[in-house]
Motif scaffolding. Structure first.
Motif, PDB file in Angstrom:
ATOM      1  N   ASP A   1       8.687  14.032  35.919  1.00 29.93           N
ATOM      2  CA  ASP A   1       8.315  12.619  35.997  1.00 29.93           C
ATOM      3  C   ASP A   1       6.816  12.471  36.216  1.00 29.93           C
ATOM      4  OD1 ASP A   1      11.018  11.828  35.799  1.00 29.93           O
ATOM      5  OD2 ASP A   1      11.297  12.073  37.955  1.00 29.93           O
ATOM      6  N   ILE A   2       6.380  11.229  36.460  1.00 28.49           N
ATOM      7  CA  ILE A   2       4.974  10.936  36.735  1.00 28.49           C
ATOM      8  C   ILE A   2       4.902  10.227  38.087  1.00 28.49           C
ATOM      9  CG2 ILE A   2       2.912   9.696  35.985  1.00 28.49           C
ATOM     10  CD1 ILE A   2       4.143   9.810  33.125  1.00 28.49           C
ATOM     11  N   ALA A   3       4.085  10.745  38.984  1.00 30.12           N
ATOM     12  CA  ALA A   3       3.838  10.083  40.266  1.00 30.12           C
ATOM     13  C   ALA A   3       2.484   9.381  40.154  1.00 30.12           C
ATOM     14  CB  ALA A   3       3.821  11.085  41.409  1.00 30.12           C
ATOM     15  N   GLN A   4       2.454   8.095  40.475  1.00 29.41           N
ATOM     16  CA  GLN A   4       1.211   7.320  40.430  1.00 29.41           C
ATOM     17  C   GLN A   4       0.796   6.990  41.852  1.00 29.41           C
ATOM     18  OE1 GLN A   4       1.496   3.443  38.609  1.00 29.41           O
ATOM     19  NE2 GLN A   4      -0.701   3.142  38.623  1.00 29.41           N
ATOM     20  N   TYR A   5      -0.449   7.341  42.203  1.00 29.93           N
ATOM     21  CA  TYR A   5      -1.015   7.046  43.514  1.00 29.93           C
ATOM     22  C   TYR A   5      -2.140   6.051  43.342  1.00 29.93           C
ATOM     23  CZ  TYR A   5       1.523  11.132  45.161  1.00 29.93           C
ATOM     24  OH  TYR A   5       2.516  12.028  45.474  1.00 29.93           O
ATOM     25  N   LYS A   6      -2.139   5.018  44.182  1.00 29.58           N
ATOM     26  CA  LYS A   6      -3.180   3.983  44.129  1.00 29.58           C
ATOM     27  C   LYS A   6      -4.111   4.134  45.327  1.00 29.58           C
ATOM     28  CE  LYS A   6      -0.180   0.797  41.713  1.00 29.58           C
ATOM     29  NZ  LYS A   6       0.370  -0.555  41.683  1.00 29.58           N
ATOM     30  N   LEU A   7      -5.242   3.443  45.277  1.00 31.27           N
ATOM     31  CA  LEU A   7      -6.258   3.535  46.322  1.00 31.27           C
ATOM     32  C   LEU A   7      -5.703   3.157  47.697  1.00 31.27           C
ATOM     33  CD1 LEU A   7      -9.195   4.111  46.999  1.00 31.27           C
ATOM     34  CD2 LEU A   7      -9.712   1.721  46.512  1.00 31.27           C
ATOM     35  N   ASP A   8      -4.771   2.204  47.752  1.00 32.56           N
ATOM     36  CA  ASP A   8      -4.210   1.778  49.041  1.00 32.56           C
ATOM     37  C   ASP A   8      -3.222   2.789  49.622  1.00 32.56           C
ATOM     38  OD1 ASP A   8      -1.954   1.475  47.470  1.00 32.56           O
ATOM     39  OD2 ASP A   8      -1.799  -0.707  47.747  1.00 32.56           O
ATOM     40  N   GLY A   9      -3.022   3.919  48.924  1.00 36.76           N
ATOM     41  CA  GLY A   9      -2.138   4.958  49.415  1.00 36.76           C
ATOM     42  C   GLY A   9      -0.703   4.826  48.939  1.00 36.76           C
ATOM     43  N   SER A  10      -0.414   3.750  48.246  1.00 42.45           N
ATOM     44  CA  SER A  10       0.953   3.584  47.761  1.00 42.45           C
ATOM     45  C   SER A  10       1.232   4.532  46.602  1.00 42.45           C
ATOM     46  CB  SER A  10       1.206   2.131  47.337  1.00 42.45           C
ATOM     47  OG  SER A  10       0.403   1.795  46.228  1.00 42.45           O
ATOM     48  N   ARG A  11       2.496   4.846  46.451  1.00 48.83           N
ATOM     49  CA  ARG A  11       2.926   5.751  45.389  1.00 48.83           C
ATOM     50  C   ARG A  11       4.149   5.164  44.712  1.00 48.83           C
ATOM     51  NH1 ARG A  11       6.160  11.377  46.092  1.00 48.83           N
ATOM     52  NH2 ARG A  11       7.816   9.889  46.412  1.00 48.83           N
ATOM     53  N   ARG A  12       4.208   5.340  43.412  1.00 48.13           N
ATOM     54  CA  ARG A  12       5.428   4.982  42.702  1.00 48.13           C
ATOM     55  C   ARG A  12       5.753   6.094  41.713  1.00 48.13           C
ATOM     56  NH1 ARG A  12       4.663   0.282  38.185  1.00 48.13           N
ATOM     57  NH2 ARG A  12       3.040   1.314  36.978  1.00 48.13           N
ATOM     58  N   ILE A  13       7.025   6.256  41.474  1.00 48.76           N
ATOM     59  CA  ILE A  13       7.479   7.281  40.544  1.00 48.76           C
ATOM     60  C   ILE A  13       7.851   6.614  39.227  1.00 48.76           C
ATOM     61  CG2 ILE A  13       9.245   9.031  40.062  1.00 48.76           C
ATOM     62  CD1 ILE A  13       7.301   9.822  42.295  1.00 48.76           C
ATOM     63  N   LEU A  14       7.306   7.136  38.155  1.00 45.89           N
ATOM     64  CA  LEU A  14       7.663   6.700  36.814  1.00 45.89           C
ATOM     65  C   LEU A  14       8.617   7.768  36.267  1.00 45.89           C
ATOM     66  CD1 LEU A  14       4.092   5.662  35.628  1.00 45.89           C
ATOM     67  CD2 LEU A  14       5.890   4.184  36.535  1.00 45.89           C
ATOM     68  N   ARG A  15       9.875   7.426  36.192  1.00 47.76           N
ATOM     69  CA  ARG A  15      10.927   8.381  35.796  1.00 47.76           C
ATOM     70  C   ARG A  15      10.921   8.576  34.285  1.00 47.76           C
ATOM     71  NH1 ARG A  15      14.455  12.142  37.785  1.00 47.76           N
ATOM     72  NH2 ARG A  15      16.423  12.060  36.699  1.00 47.76           N
ATOM     73  N   ARG A  16      10.730   9.803  33.872  1.00 48.02           N
ATOM     74  CA  ARG A  16      10.676  10.102  32.442  1.00 48.02           C
ATOM     75  C   ARG A  16      12.064  10.011  31.831  1.00 48.02           C
ATOM     76  NH1 ARG A  16       8.596  15.728  30.239  1.00 48.02           N
ATOM     77  NH2 ARG A  16      10.605  15.887  29.237  1.00 48.02           N
ATOM     78  N   ILE A  17      12.178   9.242  30.732  1.00 46.54           N
ATOM     79  CA  ILE A  17      13.476   9.071  30.076  1.00 46.54           C
ATOM     80  C   ILE A  17      13.432   9.491  28.607  1.00 46.54           C
ATOM     81  CG2 ILE A  17      14.322   7.310  31.671  1.00 46.54           C
ATOM     82  CD1 ILE A  17      13.544   5.176  29.600  1.00 46.54           C
ATOM     83  N   SER A  18      12.344  10.134  28.204  1.00 44.85           N
ATOM     84  CA  SER A  18      12.257  10.629  26.830  1.00 44.85           C
ATOM     85  C   SER A  18      11.497  11.945  26.816  1.00 44.85           C
ATOM     86  CB  SER A  18      11.541   9.622  25.928  1.00 44.85           C
ATOM     87  OG  SER A  18      10.135   9.684  26.130  1.00 44.85           O
TER      88      SER A  18
END
Length: 135
Positions: free
Chosen positions: A65-82
């Motif tokens: 998958d892809i983990a996205q980190y932002k300047l405010d420290g938050s993280r979200r996971i972009l789940r790969r589906i292809s």
């Protein structure tokens, strides 16, 4: 009877090991983006480059998958589906493209340009939104 159980156990183990080897493994790498440009479908134009801080860790976890980190420290996971597709824009820029889904359920085309100076492009097809991020 115990021979059958033994053979069944060995057979199951071999199938399990074959499945593990069949999964593609990719090396983890990161892309740091310091600028962002948002496309407005209403005005049919780009809004202009703004400072932004996003770090993408690709091939994160067992699903690559892809983990996205932002300047405010938050993280979200972009789940790969292809899988990963390779292509080239009309201007001749080579890229890799995969489809991901975010934590809210939005489907996003995640495009990585081979020339690092062009960064990545996120395309939300359901809401007609495009964000371009570059180093």
């Amino acid at each position: 009877m115990s021979v059958r159980i033994y053979l069944l156990s060995v057979f199951s183990f071999l199938i399990f090991m074959g499945n593990l080897q069949a999964q593609e493994e990719y090396d983890q790498f990161r892309i740091d983006c310091n600028y962002m440009n948002v496309y407005s479908p209403i005005e049919e134009s780009w809004g202009g480059w703004e400072e932004s801080s996003n770090t993408f860790i690709l091939n994160h976890g067992p699903n690559n998958d892809i983990a996205q980190y932002k300047l405010d420290g938050s993280r979200r996971i972009l789940r790969r589906i292809s899988g990963v597709e390779e292509g080239e824009t009309e201007d001749g820029l080579k890229y890799q493209l995969m489809t991901v889904v975010d934590e809210e359920g939005s489907v996003i085309a995640f495009q990585i340009f081979n020339e690092k100076r062009f960064g990545v492009r996120l395309i939300w097809t359901d809401i007609d939104l495009i964000i371009l991020l570059k180093p």
